[in-house]
Motif scaffolding. Structure first.
Motif, PDB file in Angstrom:
ATOM      1  N   MET A 197       0.845  -1.171   0.000  1.00 29.33           N
ATOM      2  CA  MET A 197       0.000   0.000   0.000  1.00 29.33           C
ATOM      3  C   MET A 197       0.894   1.240   0.000  1.00 29.33           C
ATOM      4  SD  MET A 197      -2.984   1.099   2.744  1.00 29.33           S
ATOM      5  CE  MET A 197      -3.543  -0.549   2.948  1.00 29.33           C
ATOM      6  N   ASN A 198       0.652   2.159  -0.932  1.00 29.95           N
ATOM      7  CA  ASN A 198       1.501   3.350  -1.006  1.00 29.95           C
ATOM      8  C   ASN A 198       1.098   4.368   0.057  1.00 29.95           C
ATOM      9  OD1 ASN A 198      -0.676   4.899  -1.932  1.00 29.95           O
ATOM     10  ND2 ASN A 198      -0.189   4.512  -4.066  1.00 29.95           N
ATOM     11  N   SER A 199       1.907   5.395   0.198  1.00 26.92           N
ATOM     12  CA  SER A 199       1.695   6.364   1.278  1.00 26.92           C
ATOM     13  C   SER A 199       0.393   7.134   1.107  1.00 26.92           C
ATOM     14  CB  SER A 199       2.877   7.319   1.370  1.00 26.92           C
ATOM     15  OG  SER A 199       3.003   8.060   0.184  1.00 26.92           O
ATOM     16  N   SER A 200      -0.033   7.408  -0.104  1.00 27.02           N
ATOM     17  CA  SER A 200      -1.290   8.129  -0.322  1.00 27.02           C
ATOM     18  C   SER A 200      -2.473   7.309   0.170  1.00 27.02           C
ATOM     19  CB  SER A 200      -1.473   8.440  -1.803  1.00 27.02           C
ATOM     20  OG  SER A 200      -0.461   9.281  -2.257  1.00 27.02           O
ATOM     21  N   ALA A 201      -2.453   6.028  -0.133  1.00 22.12           N
ATOM     22  CA  ALA A 201      -3.529   5.154   0.312  1.00 22.12           C
ATOM     23  C   ALA A 201      -3.533   5.056   1.832  1.00 22.12           C
ATOM     24  CB  ALA A 201      -3.379   3.775  -0.310  1.00 22.12           C
ATOM     25  N   LYS A 202      -2.358   5.038   2.426  1.00 23.66           N
ATOM     26  CA  LYS A 202      -2.270   4.976   3.888  1.00 23.66           C
ATOM     27  C   LYS A 202      -2.846   6.242   4.516  1.00 23.66           C
ATOM     28  CE  LYS A 202       1.755   1.957   4.108  1.00 23.66           C
ATOM     29  NZ  LYS A 202       3.164   1.838   4.495  1.00 23.66           N
ATOM     30  N   VAL A 203      -2.570   7.392   3.921  1.00 22.26           N
ATOM     31  CA  VAL A 203      -3.090   8.658   4.441  1.00 22.26           C
ATOM     32  C   VAL A 203      -4.610   8.668   4.354  1.00 22.26           C
ATOM     33  CG1 VAL A 203      -3.218  11.142   4.016  1.00 22.26           C
ATOM     34  CG2 VAL A 203      -1.003   9.988   3.985  1.00 22.26           C
ATOM     35  N   LEU A 229      -6.638   6.114   4.185  1.00 22.96           N
ATOM     36  CA  LEU A 229      -7.159   5.136   5.133  1.00 22.96           C
ATOM     37  C   LEU A 229      -7.092   5.671   6.556  1.00 22.96           C
ATOM     38  CD1 LEU A 229      -8.273   2.305   5.561  1.00 22.96           C
ATOM     39  CD2 LEU A 229      -5.941   1.468   5.711  1.00 22.96           C
ATOM     40  N   ALA A 230      -6.010   6.343   6.914  1.00 25.07           N
ATOM     41  CA  ALA A 230      -5.865   6.910   8.259  1.00 25.07           C
ATOM     42  C   ALA A 230      -6.904   7.992   8.508  1.00 25.07           C
ATOM     43  CB  ALA A 230      -4.457   7.467   8.449  1.00 25.07           C
ATOM     44  N   LYS A 241      -5.290  13.046  -6.171  1.00 20.93           N
ATOM     45  CA  LYS A 241      -4.308  11.983  -6.426  1.00 20.93           C
ATOM     46  C   LYS A 241      -4.446  11.439  -7.841  1.00 20.93           C
ATOM     47  CE  LYS A 241      -2.151  12.098  -2.629  1.00 20.93           C
ATOM     48  NZ  LYS A 241      -0.795  12.641  -2.616  1.00 20.93           N
TER      49      LYS A 241
END
Length: 94
Positions: free
Chosen positions: A1-7, A9-10, A55
Motif C-alpha cells: 500500500m503506497n503512502s497516499s492510500a495509507k493517508v 485510510l488513516a 491523487k
C-alpha cells in the motif's frame, strides 16, 4: 500500500473513531446527534472525494509526462539509428 492510500485510510479511520466517540459522549437529542453525524459524514465524503480526485490528477500528470518523455527518447533513438545507418551506408560506398 503506497503512502497516499495509507493517508486516506488513516483519515477515514480517524473520522470513524472520532464519530463513534462523539456519539457516545453526545449530550444532544438523538435527532440532533444523527443530524450532526450526517453532516460530518457528508463533509468527510467531500474531503475524501477531493483527495482522491487530486491523487488521480497527479497520477494522470505523472503518466502523461512519462509517456511524453518515453516518446521523445524513442524518437531520438530512431533518429540516431537512421543517422548511423546513413553513416554506415556512406562509409560502405567508399
Amino acid at each position: 500500500m503506497n503512502s497516499s492510500a495509507k493517508v486516506i485510510l488513516a483519515v477515514a479511520a480517524g473520522a470513524a473513531i472520532g464519530l463513534a466517540i462523539g456519539v457516545l459522549v453526545a449530550p444532544d437529542k438523538g435527532t440532533e446527534t444523527r443530524g450532526k453525524i450526517r453532516k460530518r459524514f457528508n463533509e468527510l465524503e467531500t474531503d475524501l472525494e477531493d483527495q482522491v480526485s487530486s491523487k488521480i490528477s497527479e497520477m494522470k500528470d505523472y503518466f502523461n509526462t512519462l509517456i511524453s518523455d518515453t516518446k521523445s527518447k524513442a524518437n531520438g533513438a530512431v533518429s540516431d539509428g537512421k543517422e548511423l545507418a546513413n553513416y554506415l551506408t556512406d562509409k560502405a560506398k567508399f
